[in-house]
Design an enzyme around this catalytic site. Structure first.
Site, mmCIF file in Angstrom:
data_model
loop_
_atom_site.group_PDB
_atom_site.id
_atom_site.type_symbol
_atom_site.label_atom_id
_atom_site.label_comp_id
_atom_site.label_asym_id
_atom_site.label_seq_id
_atom_site.Cartn_x
_atom_site.Cartn_y
_atom_site.Cartn_z
ATOM 1 N N LYS A 102 42.078 -3.649 122.955
ATOM 2 C CA LYS A 102 40.898 -3.370 122.123
ATOM 3 C C LYS A 102 40.356 -1.975 122.372
ATOM 4 C CE LYS A 102 39.214 -7.978 121.059
ATOM 5 N NZ LYS A 102 38.063 -8.852 120.933
ATOM 6 N N LYS B 140 49.337 -10.340 116.445
ATOM 7 C CA LYS B 140 48.569 -11.576 116.296
ATOM 8 C C LYS B 140 47.602 -11.457 115.116
ATOM 9 C CE LYS B 140 44.458 -12.025 118.886
ATOM 10 N NZ LYS B 140 43.404 -12.958 118.521
ATOM 11 N N LYS C 205 40.773 -11.214 113.530
ATOM 12 C CA LYS C 205 39.613 -10.972 112.663
ATOM 13 C C LYS C 205 39.304 -9.493 112.549
ATOM 14 C CE LYS C 205 36.960 -14.691 114.543
ATOM 15 N NZ LYS C 205 36.394 -14.156 115.754
#
Ligand code: ATP
Ligand code: LTN
Length: 327
Positions: free
Chosen positions: A112, A194, A197
């Site tokens: 991230k 993956k 969102k």
């Protein structure tokens, strides 16, 4: 005594079929077997920038989707993390018992933070400590999560064991519960990533509130390869992922699914899969519309949920503070 289950979901972005197959569906199925507590983790959500009005409405949307998917508020607790201040407080205390080296190994942070570069907050780095606090406050036995969260549950186990070895039995050591099927649904546009969102591409994820036509278009555009045969072959990630989604929605066994597509091609699979997903989400979507018709109804369920579990969290926190010698 039923085992206690705790899990969390972030009120960010649109809830997608990865969240549904990897998490929500299993939560619904486990309600009678376990004592379930589900938390909408708004404090985790703000580890990355959020627009205030969007955050507020997403919290209600996620809650509505959980109830629409079959979470029964009479037996299962659903609450908002920031409604119980013990989460933030225990996270701080745990911070003081987590070595930097453990945190530095967290792969989700690496992924991230790489995407955000200089915007990365200290909160994002500390995300696993807050997650450990969530779990430990309720003395959870089991933590159902997708494969991507396994490392965070391991860290929770490590810090609780460390704390217990210093101060004596304080925390219950939780265990991750990773579903065999749907553990990792991949992006439709890139089946090596993956489904997430926070991925912006419009062809990436099927969202639970997508209309039938949007679902069909997304499935038909999904990335595959130039082969023909429809079978569960991990070396062909696109087709493997589509079959995994088919498996997740139909509950059929792999040999049975493969036999349905003998002599058929990728387009046939996509067409059939689109209809399976549309039909699978349709009851959930109509329940969602019903639940959200009455303003304030979802909020009342969330407030009741927090009231039910707050005493448990406060008792654990008080015990921890006493062990440490605070106050
Ligand atoms: P993001 O990728 O933006 O962080 P997310 O899509 O992973 O978000 P979370 O709120 O972090 O969503 O996850 C909620 C639950 O859904 C977790 O149990 C998580 O492991 C599971 N989950 C998320 N993505 C997938 C996926 N692609 N396949 C299976 N399970 C998933
Ligand atoms: N990090 C998790 C969400 C989460 C969670 C938790 C899951 C926050 N706190 C406690 C299980 C238990 C995620 O991104 N899926």
């Amino acid at each position: 005594m039923k085992k206690r289950v705790f899990s969390g979901i972030q009120p960010t972005g649109d809830i997608h079929i990865g969240n549904y197959l990897g998490a929500i569906k299993q939560w619904v199925a486990s309600q009678t077997e376990y004592e379930d507590i589900f938390c909408i983790v708004d404090l985790h959500a703000i580890t990355v920038a959020q627009e205030p009005n969007t955050l507020k409405s997403k919290i209600r949307e996620v809650a509505g989707l959980l109830f629409a998917a079959g979470i029964d508020p009479k037996i299962t607790v659903v609450f908002i993390q920031s409604h119980i201040s013990a989460h933030a407080e225990l996270a701080w205390l745990l911070n003081c018992f987590i070595p930097m080296g453990w945190m530095n190994r967290m792969t989700q942070f690496k992924e991230k933070s790489h995407r955000q570069r200089e915007q990365v907050s200290v909160g994002l780095f500390d995300y696993p400590a807050l997650m450990a606090a969530d779990i430990l406050l309720y003395e959870a036995d089991l933590v159902p999560v997708g494969e991507d969260q396994r490392q965070h549950v391991e860290l929770t186990r490590d810090v609780s064991q460390r704390f217990n070895s210093i101060y004596g039995e304080t925390f219950k050591i939780p265990e991750a519960l990773i579903p065999q099927f749907g553990a990792r649904v991949m992006g439709l546009d890139d089946p090596t990533q993956k489904m997430s969102k926070s991925e912006p591409g419009s062809g990436h994820a099927i969202n639970l509130l997508d209309t039938p036509d949007v679902i069909r278009a997304k499935v038909m555009r999904a990335t595959t390869d130039s082969q023909r045969e429809v079978c569960f072959d991990e070396s062909r990630p696109g087709i493997y992922n589509l079959l995994g989604i088919y498996e997740g929605f139909t509950g059929l066994g792999r040999p049975e699914i493969e036999s349905r597509f003998v002599g058929k091609g990728y387009v046939d699979l996509k067409k059939e899969l689109a209809e399976v997903v549309v039909a699978g989400l349709s009851p959930l979507q109509s329940r969602y519309r019903e639940l959200t018709r009455e303003p304030g109804y979802i909020d009342s369920l969330l407030n009741e949920g927090a009231d039910r579990v707050r005493p448990v969290a406060e008792e654990t926190l008080a015990k921890v503070k006493q062990q440490i010698g605070l106050g």
